[in-house]
Design a protein around this motif. Sequence first.
Motif, PDB file in Angstrom:
ATOM      1  N   PRO A 147     -17.969 -10.504  -0.172  1.00 30.95           N
ATOM      2  CA  PRO A 147     -18.691  -9.215  -0.167  1.00 30.95           C
ATOM      3  C   PRO A 147     -17.966  -8.131   0.622  1.00 30.95           C
ATOM      4  O   PRO A 147     -17.922  -6.967   0.197  1.00 30.95           O
ATOM      5  N   VAL A 148     -17.378  -8.493   1.764  1.00 32.35           N
ATOM      6  CA  VAL A 148     -16.659  -7.504   2.562  1.00 32.35           C
ATOM      7  C   VAL A 148     -15.426  -7.003   1.812  1.00 32.35           C
ATOM      8  O   VAL A 148     -15.177  -5.793   1.737  1.00 32.35           O
ATOM      9  N   CYS A 149     -14.653  -7.915   1.249  1.00 31.08           N
ATOM     10  CA  CYS A 149     -13.454  -7.501   0.500  1.00 31.08           C
ATOM     11  C   CYS A 149     -13.808  -6.612  -0.681  1.00 31.08           C
ATOM     12  O   CYS A 149     -13.145  -5.596  -0.931  1.00 31.08           O
ATOM     13  N   ARG A 150     -14.852  -6.977  -1.409  1.00 28.72           N
ATOM     14  CA  ARG A 150     -15.272  -6.143  -2.544  1.00 28.72           C
ATOM     15  C   ARG A 150     -15.708  -4.762  -2.072  1.00 28.72           C
ATOM     16  O   ARG A 150     -15.439  -3.746  -2.723  1.00 28.72           O
ATOM     17  N   ALA A 151     -16.390  -4.711  -0.926  1.00 24.39           N
ATOM     18  CA  ALA A 151     -16.849  -3.428  -0.393  1.00 24.39           C
ATOM     19  C   ALA A 151     -15.674  -2.555   0.020  1.00 24.39           C
ATOM     20  O   ALA A 151     -15.678  -1.335  -0.206  1.00 24.39           O
ATOM     21  N   LEU A 152     -14.656  -3.149   0.632  1.00 21.19           N
ATOM     22  CA  LEU A 152     -13.476  -2.382   1.030  1.00 21.19           C
ATOM     23  C   LEU A 152     -12.772  -1.791  -0.185  1.00 21.19           C
ATOM     24  O   LEU A 152     -12.319  -0.640  -0.166  1.00 21.19           O
ATOM     25  N   ILE A 153     -12.695  -2.576  -1.247  1.00 21.31           N
ATOM     26  CA  ILE A 153     -12.088  -2.081  -2.486  1.00 21.31           C
ATOM     27  C   ILE A 153     -12.928  -0.940  -3.055  1.00 21.31           C
ATOM     28  O   ILE A 153     -12.395   0.103  -3.466  1.00 21.31           O
ATOM     29  N   ALA A 154     -14.237  -1.122  -3.092  1.00 22.65           N
ATOM     30  CA  ALA A 154     -15.117  -0.065  -3.605  1.00 22.65           C
ATOM     31  C   ALA A 154     -14.954   1.217  -2.790  1.00 22.65           C
ATOM     32  O   ALA A 154     -14.915   2.325  -3.346  1.00 22.65           O
ATOM     33  N   TYR A 155     -14.843   1.073  -1.489  1.00 20.55           N
ATOM     34  CA  TYR A 155     -14.656   2.256  -0.642  1.00 20.55           C
ATOM     35  C   TYR A 155     -13.342   2.948  -0.999  1.00 20.55           C
ATOM     36  O   TYR A 155     -13.291   4.182  -1.109  1.00 20.55           O
ATOM     37  N   GLY A 156     -12.281   2.163  -1.187  1.00 18.93           N
ATOM     38  CA  GLY A 156     -10.996   2.750  -1.564  1.00 18.93           C
ATOM     39  C   GLY A 156     -11.029   3.439  -2.910  1.00 18.93           C
ATOM     40  O   GLY A 156     -10.244   4.357  -3.169  1.00 18.93           O
ATOM     41  N   GLN A 157     -11.948   3.011  -3.772  1.00 12.92           N
ATOM     42  CA  GLN A 157     -12.112   3.639  -5.083  1.00 12.92           C
ATOM     43  C   GLN A 157     -13.097   4.801  -5.038  1.00 12.92           C
ATOM     44  O   GLN A 157     -13.437   5.356  -6.088  1.00 12.92           O
ATOM     45  N   HIS A 158     -13.577   5.135  -3.858  1.00 11.99           N
ATOM     46  CA  HIS A 158     -14.566   6.194  -3.644  1.00 11.99           C
ATOM     47  C   HIS A 158     -15.911   5.873  -4.285  1.00 11.99           C
ATOM     48  O   HIS A 158     -16.703   6.788  -4.530  1.00 11.99           O
ATOM     49  N   ASP A 159     -16.151   4.603  -4.529  1.00 14.31           N
ATOM     50  CA  ASP A 159     -17.459   4.189  -5.040  1.00 14.31           C
ATOM     51  C   ASP A 159     -18.314   3.814  -3.821  1.00 14.31           C
ATOM     52  O   ASP A 159     -18.545   2.632  -3.516  1.00 14.31           O
ATOM     53  N   TYR A 160     -18.769   4.836  -3.122  1.00 21.08           N
ATOM     54  CA  TYR A 160     -19.418   4.622  -1.841  1.00 21.08           C
ATOM     55  C   TYR A 160     -20.777   3.948  -1.986  1.00 21.08           C
ATOM     56  O   TYR A 160     -21.201   3.209  -1.091  1.00 21.08           O
ATOM     57  N   GLY A 161     -21.441   4.182  -3.104  1.00 19.43           N
ATOM     58  CA  GLY A 161     -22.714   3.509  -3.328  1.00 19.43           C
ATOM     59  C   GLY A 161     -22.530   2.003  -3.430  1.00 19.43           C
ATOM     60  O   GLY A 161     -23.303   1.221  -2.840  1.00 19.43           O
ATOM     61  N   ALA A 162     -21.497   1.585  -4.154  1.00 15.94           N
ATOM     62  CA  ALA A 162     -21.236   0.145  -4.292  1.00 15.94           C
ATOM     63  C   ALA A 162     -20.830  -0.455  -2.948  1.00 15.94           C
ATOM     64  O   ALA A 162     -21.259  -1.559  -2.596  1.00 15.94           O
ATOM     65  N   ALA A 163     -20.000   0.263  -2.206  1.00 12.48           N
ATOM     66  CA  ALA A 163     -19.596  -0.243  -0.896  1.00 12.48           C
ATOM     67  C   ALA A 163     -20.811  -0.434   0.006  1.00 12.48           C
ATOM     68  O   ALA A 163     -20.928  -1.442   0.715  1.00 12.48           O
ATOM     69  N   THR A 164     -21.720   0.519  -0.034  1.00  8.25           N
ATOM     70  CA  THR A 164     -22.949   0.416   0.761  1.00  8.25           C
ATOM     71  C   THR A 164     -23.778  -0.787   0.332  1.00  8.25           C
ATOM     72  O   THR A 164     -24.250  -1.573   1.169  1.00  8.25           O
TER      73      THR A 164
ATOM     74  N   ASP B  47     -16.419  -4.123  14.219  1.00  4.81           N
ATOM     75  CA  ASP B  47     -16.943  -2.764  14.158  1.00  4.81           C
ATOM     76  C   ASP B  47     -16.229  -1.930  13.100  1.00  4.81           C
ATOM     77  O   ASP B  47     -16.796  -0.964  12.592  1.00  4.81           O
ATOM     78  N   ALA B  48     -15.010  -2.288  12.743  1.00  3.51           N
ATOM     79  CA  ALA B  48     -14.339  -1.562  11.658  1.00  3.51           C
ATOM     80  C   ALA B  48     -15.127  -1.683  10.362  1.00  3.51           C
ATOM     81  O   ALA B  48     -15.206  -0.724   9.571  1.00  3.51           O
ATOM     82  N   ILE B  49     -15.722  -2.839  10.139  1.00  4.13           N
ATOM     83  CA  ILE B  49     -16.515  -3.038   8.926  1.00  4.13           C
ATOM     84  C   ILE B  49     -17.860  -2.332   9.050  1.00  4.13           C
ATOM     85  O   ILE B  49     -18.343  -1.720   8.084  1.00  4.13           O
ATOM     86  N   GLN B  50     -18.462  -2.385  10.246  1.00  4.24           N
ATOM     87  CA  GLN B  50     -19.723  -1.679  10.448  1.00  4.24           C
ATOM     88  C   GLN B  50     -19.539  -0.173  10.257  1.00  4.24           C
ATOM     89  O   GLN B  50     -20.405   0.508   9.680  1.00  4.24           O
ATOM     90  N   ARG B  51     -18.415   0.358  10.717  1.00  4.91           N
ATOM     91  CA  ARG B  51     -18.148   1.787  10.520  1.00  4.91           C
ATOM     92  C   ARG B  51     -17.951   2.108   9.041  1.00  4.91           C
ATOM     93  O   ARG B  51     -18.303   3.204   8.583  1.00  4.91           O
ATOM     94  N   THR B  52     -17.372   1.167   8.313  1.00  4.93           N
ATOM     95  CA  THR B  52     -17.206   1.388   6.877  1.00  4.93           C
ATOM     96  C   THR B  52     -18.553   1.556   6.199  1.00  4.93           C
ATOM     97  O   THR B  52     -18.724   2.413   5.315  1.00  4.93           O
ATOM     98  N   LEU B  53     -19.535   0.761   6.623  1.00  4.56           N
ATOM     99  CA  LEU B  53     -20.882   0.895   6.058  1.00  4.56           C
ATOM    100  C   LEU B  53     -21.472   2.259   6.395  1.00  4.56           C
ATOM    101  O   LEU B  53     -22.068   2.923   5.527  1.00  4.56           O
ATOM    102  N   VAL B  54     -21.317   2.711   7.626  1.00  2.00           N
ATOM    103  CA  VAL B  54     -21.830   4.027   8.009  1.00  2.00           C
ATOM    104  C   VAL B  54     -21.190   5.111   7.156  1.00  2.00           C
ATOM    105  O   VAL B  54     -21.881   5.974   6.591  1.00  2.00           O
ATOM    106  N   GLU B  55     -19.862   5.077   7.051  1.00  2.00           N
ATOM    107  CA  GLU B  55     -19.157   6.113   6.281  1.00  2.00           C
ATOM    108  C   GLU B  55     -19.535   6.067   4.803  1.00  2.00           C
ATOM    109  O   GLU B  55     -19.699   7.108   4.161  1.00  2.00           O
ATOM    110  N   ALA B  56     -19.677   4.865   4.271  1.00  4.09           N
ATOM    111  CA  ALA B  56     -20.063   4.745   2.859  1.00  4.09           C
ATOM    112  C   ALA B  56     -21.460   5.304   2.630  1.00  4.09           C
ATOM    113  O   ALA B  56     -21.707   6.008   1.635  1.00  4.09           O
ATOM    114  N   ALA B  57     -22.375   5.013   3.538  1.00  3.29           N
ATOM    115  CA  ALA B  57     -23.745   5.512   3.387  1.00  3.29           C
ATOM    116  C   ALA B  57     -23.777   7.039   3.463  1.00  3.29           C
ATOM    117  O   ALA B  57     -24.514   7.692   2.696  1.00  3.29           O
ATOM    118  N   ILE B  58     -23.000   7.635   4.366  1.00  5.25           N
ATOM    119  CA  ILE B  58     -22.953   9.091   4.465  1.00  5.25           C
ATOM    120  C   ILE B  58     -22.417   9.690   3.179  1.00  5.25           C
ATOM    121  O   ILE B  58     -23.000  10.628   2.612  1.00  5.25           O
TER     122      ILE B  58
END
Length: 483
Positions: free
Chosen positions: A378-395, A416-427
Amino acid sequence: MTADRHGHLMSDTSAEALASYEQALDDLLFFRPRVAESAQAVLAAAPRSVMGQTLAAYLGVLGTEEKDAAAARDSFARFRSGLDTVGMTPRERMHLAAATAWLDGDMHGAGRILGDLTIAYPRDALALFAGHQHDFLTGDAARLRDRVGGALDAWDEDDPHHGPLLGMYAFGLEESGHYERAEEVGLAALARHPGDVWGIHSVVHTYEMRGRFTDGIRFLDARTDDWSRGSLLTVHNWWHYALYTLETGDTARVLEIYDAALHHDGSAGVAMELLDAAALLWRLYLAQDAQDAQDARSEQHAQHERHDQSARWARLADAWESRDDGPHYAFNDAHAVMAYVGSGRLAQAQRLVQDRERWVAAEPSGSNRTMTAEIGLPVCRALIAYGQHDYGAATDLLLPVRHSLHRFGGSHAQRDAIQRTLVEAAIRARRTELARTLLSERIQLRPVCPYNWSAKARLEERGGDPVRAAAARERATAQRQSG
């Protein structure tokens, strides 16, 4: 039989091998690179030494290096072949079982055996160290604290290894949220051994978690000669220095540290160092993403910064790719994916995920299988989604696992790097209420953290409240300036 200095009997171990074993334990507890050489000296003097062989086995797994673990597994299997256990002590049989379980992929089973070992033999420094590192690698904060804490009563304060045990205990206290007590115990460890890099590391974590980043910089500056070179923890402690510096807003200095200490042409390329490099660049990646969306800097300046980072990402991604790692430790996989996403190599990141998916489907059991299936993928998929600007999927991918991230290892600071990714994706996904909740959680827990307040400022601006945004930005600026 010979006996170590705590009275533990050791079968098939000569006096010469025993001296090398004691040296290897000392090197291990103080994170000296020569520990591998010392361990080999034990086996050169006594190839059938059970404790020498188990020490070598633990060294093979503690670095989370797949190839080292495979070599250790083969070597240990040869040692066990035809082994007569009749002459072994009960303690040696337990070490044999713990090392075998870990090498066979049952990390959690090994941890339980090591726990039983410590209850029966609380002055077994090898069992304590291996167990402590096990608890860190599996993210078990309570055991990280109590495994060592439960044994300390059996140790004399004038024992030369009482100090490093205090440093270990301090880290367990910190990961369990006892920050003031952790600092106190960590400083007591350093009063005994100023060069105890794990003790230094433990105190550094307490400053990180309390937002005392200026104090942390002063602390590390005052002890530079004790931690900044020549140990197995040198790169990691430089990573902590860089985190402090990042909180002050001095990105140029952060990159100087990265280039000089975290990843460069002379870097060893070991997983523990590469994941520090990836975790730091990922924080900068998140910050750059936020900055590009926020301010009105010249496009030329923004492009220059992105190019500068792209070169670092590319070198780091090359280093991860050259390792050709299989499914060995899910925490490493997540950081490899950070490097691939940061360098724009999304296809490589997706291939890693697909490989782990096939492995999980075929692998019936094992600690890393569970870590990978439940947290790593799930974390790896979320990081990829974030890199694709699919922030909803990352969240959506990170939200269900945010309270169980510890189960695939690391410290609070690392995760915390992953927790920050969730915050940024949600924003960015405009999940305003979720982002507000996440930031409220973070601010209540860590009121002194410039990142938390700057993220809140961006959230308020997106929500159309410039007054609250300005107040939050002012808090972030004041904290960067004051520490």
